[in-house]
Design a protein around this motif. Structure first.
Motif, PDB file in Angstrom:
ATOM      1  N   LEU A  14      59.945  55.658  81.458  1.00 28.69           N
ATOM      2  CA  LEU A  14      60.039  54.196  81.515  1.00 28.69           C
ATOM      3  C   LEU A  14      61.489  53.856  81.805  1.00 28.69           C
ATOM      4  CD1 LEU A  14      58.209  51.665  80.963  1.00 28.69           C
ATOM      5  CD2 LEU A  14      59.100  51.695  78.634  1.00 28.69           C
ATOM      6  N   SER A  15      61.725  52.938  82.735  1.00 23.01           N
ATOM      7  CA  SER A  15      63.103  52.563  83.039  1.00 23.01           C
ATOM      8  C   SER A  15      63.763  51.924  81.817  1.00 23.01           C
ATOM      9  CB  SER A  15      63.146  51.597  84.226  1.00 23.01           C
ATOM     10  OG  SER A  15      62.453  50.391  83.919  1.00 23.01           O
ATOM     11  N   HIS A  16      65.072  51.977  81.782  1.00 29.95           N
ATOM     12  CA  HIS A  16      65.808  51.508  80.607  1.00 29.95           C
ATOM     13  C   HIS A  16      65.480  50.057  80.257  1.00 29.95           C
ATOM     14  CE1 HIS A  16      69.037  50.604  77.835  1.00 29.95           C
ATOM     15  NE2 HIS A  16      69.525  49.704  78.667  1.00 29.95           N
ATOM     16  N   ASP A  17      65.297  49.208  81.272  1.00 29.70           N
ATOM     17  CA  ASP A  17      64.962  47.805  81.007  1.00 29.70           C
ATOM     18  C   ASP A  17      63.463  47.601  80.802  1.00 29.70           C
ATOM     19  OD1 ASP A  17      63.982  48.168  83.548  1.00 29.70           O
ATOM     20  OD2 ASP A  17      65.247  46.638  84.497  1.00 29.70           O
ATOM     21  N   GLU A  18      62.690  48.704  80.811  1.00 32.46           N
ATOM     22  CA  GLU A  18      61.252  48.700  80.581  1.00 32.46           C
ATOM     23  C   GLU A  18      60.487  47.841  81.597  1.00 32.46           C
ATOM     24  OE1 GLU A  18      59.892  48.577  76.595  1.00 32.46           O
ATOM     25  OE2 GLU A  18      61.247  50.191  76.017  1.00 32.46           O
ATOM     26  N   SER A  19      61.039  47.743  82.794  1.00 31.36           N
ATOM     27  CA  SER A  19      60.377  46.969  83.844  1.00 31.36           C
ATOM     28  C   SER A  19      59.503  47.838  84.739  1.00 31.36           C
ATOM     29  CB  SER A  19      61.421  46.254  84.717  1.00 31.36           C
ATOM     30  OG  SER A  19      62.243  47.198  85.401  1.00 31.36           O
ATOM     31  N   ARG A  20      59.708  49.176  84.707  1.00 37.41           N
ATOM     32  CA  ARG A  20      58.932  50.066  85.567  1.00 37.41           C
ATOM     33  C   ARG A  20      58.543  51.314  84.793  1.00 37.41           C
ATOM     34  NH1 ARG A  20      61.565  51.344  91.244  1.00 37.41           N
ATOM     35  NH2 ARG A  20      59.451  52.158  91.542  1.00 37.41           N
TER      36      ARG A  20
END
Length: 505
Positions: free
Chosen positions: A173-179
């Motif tokens: 999961l990307s750090h900003d949890e967008s992807r």
């Protein structure tokens, strides 16, 4: 419902002489409104009920409605737990649905925060203050000198813990949890000298399998099991607490100060730092000795090939990728039979799904990998990954284990996936970086490929009812993690699937 039936009350009515000729299933119900009575047959009442309370646009078919029974509770804002009964199995299913846009955070945890080690999912969740958790990747077991090491690529809070031992699959999961990402990670580690003097690939990270002509890295997380090698040329690097995004693909890059460089018979102690080592007598050994200079600054960067990733955890096989089944046929190995399963996936809108299926019981028999893939698609997932299963399958929610482990107790495992109540306190975003060009998800490739670097155990004789080998197998021990070596859906079954080519090449 309250508005539609306001002022109505139902009373039981004995069949009149005129209605006694009706079949029994046409028993009548009388609704009274004021002084007016309306007599309705039971069959008509049922039809009226479904007409009133069935959503005309509901996506579930009648067959799905008859197959699945479920109810949902809200665990926290953005997180729900659904308990589902699949009558066709039969199976008992638990689903954690997480909205990544909520204040909750997804994280991974390593057992005991080091290698080697095994720890229950419940313990990891409670120790990290999580609100929910599921078990994670397969591990090397106590029968191995590398006990507790994840089989696949593993990183936590930007710190690389272990390189992959196989051509595996990962969730990230990307750090900003967008992807979200599921597939084969394009793993790479590079050491760079800041003055442009050298750039070297470091494929082995906390791995005993250091080949001649190859660089390996050894961190404090590797413990005594993964200490630097003897008879090597080594450099100890001291961390400078500077972390940035690596520009080209948004990997993680850390700065280090070169402390000491030596070729020696005995292993170089880490002393809280990172040791880069290579076997003596090779071209790489000469480069390391001649080019790295004490007190110079170098950087070490790693990437999964997916942008902005600080945490990643592995599993096998992948079940769905980009909306297509990737599990393929699975018939050769006992791994392919119905067993308890754990998996993680995501929907097109970004919703994360963490799923467990109980197994090896009369009320819940478990699923094959393909059945598990179909379940994820039924739940709306576009990509999904199978994690360690069998007796390792566990789901913990707010202080309680909510599934039923097949062995009757919660088995210690090597890693877990956690849902934290807020921001991850152990994770700091790297320094700002230029906005990158979006990176497409890696193309699908065969779900499991064997690796010659793994020593695979001979497949044991497994009970078709329990999925566990008999106790007479010579190297079975009594401690619970070892049972996973002979568990059809856990590490043993997974290694058997590799050895037999159950998923093809």
């Amino acid at each position: 419902m309250a508005l539609l039936f306001s002022g109505l009350r139902a009373t039981h009515r004995r069949p009149s002489s005129s209605s006694r000729s009706l079949p029994k299933h046409f028993a009548t119900v009388t609704f009274v409104r004021g002084n007016r009575k309306v007599i309705v047959g039971a069959a008509a009442t049922i039809a009226l009920f479904f007409a009133l309370f069935s959503s005309p646009g509901a996506p579930r078919t009648a067959a799905a409605q008859s197959r699945y029974k479920s109810y949902r509770i809200v665990v926290a804002t953005g997180l729900t737990l659904t308990r589902m009964i699949d009558r066709h199995g039969p199976n008992r299913i638990r689903i954690l649905s997480l909205d990544p846009a909520s204040a909750l955070t997804l994280d991974v945890a390593l057992a005991n925060d080091k290698i080697p080690g095994h720890e229950t999912t419940s313990s990891m969740a409670a120790r990290n203050g999580a609100v929910a958790a599921i078990n994670g990747d397969y591990t090397m077991l106590p029968t191995s000198a590398e006990a507790g090491r994840p089989v696949d690529l593993f990183a936590e809070d930007g710190d690389l813990v272990a390189s992959p031992l196989i051509w595996g699959r990962n969730f990230a999961l990307s750090h900003d949890e967008s992807r979200s990402f599921i597939g084969h990670p394009h793993y790479k580690v590079v050491l760079r000298q800041q003055d442009g003097g050298g750039e070297w690939n470091v494929p082995a990270w906390n791995d005993k399998r250091l080949k001649a002509g190859e660089f390996g890295a050894y961190t404090p997380l590797g413990g005594k099991t993964f200490s630097p090698p003897n008879r090597a040329c080594s450099a100890r690097l001291l961390p400078m607490q500077t972390r940035t995004w690596e520009d080209s693909d948004m990997g993680v890059e850390d700065s280090y100060l070169v402390d000491v460089v030596k070729c020696r018979r005995n292993r170089m102690p880490r002393q809280g730092g990172l040791v880069i080592a290579t076997r003596r007598g090779t071209k790489q050994a000469r480069h390391l000795k001649n080019q790295l200079i004490p007190d110079e600054i170098v950087s070490v960067g790693w990437t999964t090939g997916w942008p902005g990733v600080l945490d990643t955890i592995g599993g096998n096989p992948s079940l769905l990728e980009d909306g297509r089944y990737t599990v393929g046929k699975c018939e050769i190995s006992y791994f392919c039979r119905r067993n308890p399963r754990t998996g993680i996936g995501y929907k097109a809108d970004g919703t994360l799904l963490m799923v467990t299926v109980d197994g090896r019981r009369k009320r819940s028999v478990g699923m094959t990998p393909m059945q598990f893939a179909r379940l994820f698609r039924h739940l709306g997932a576009v990509s999904a990954l199978n994690l360690d299963g069998g007796g390792s399958t566990s789901m913990w929610v707010k202080g309680k284990l909510v599934n039923v482990p097949s062995s009757g107790y919660e088995r210690p495992v090597g890693s877990s996936i956690l849902v934290l109540p807020g921001a991850d306190p152990g994770e700091t975003a790297p320094l700002p970086h230029p906005t990158p060009t979006p990176t497409p998800s890696p193309s699908m490739s065969p779900s499991i490929l064997p690796s010659p670097s793994i020593s695979l155990p001979p497949p044991p004789s497994v009970s078709p009812r329990t999925g566990i080998a008999p106790a007479g197998v010579p190297y079975v021990r009594t401690e619970s993690p070892c049972r996973a070596l002979h568990d059809a859906a856990s590490t043993g079954g997974f290694l058997d699937a590799l050895a037999t080519g159950a998923f093809g090449r």
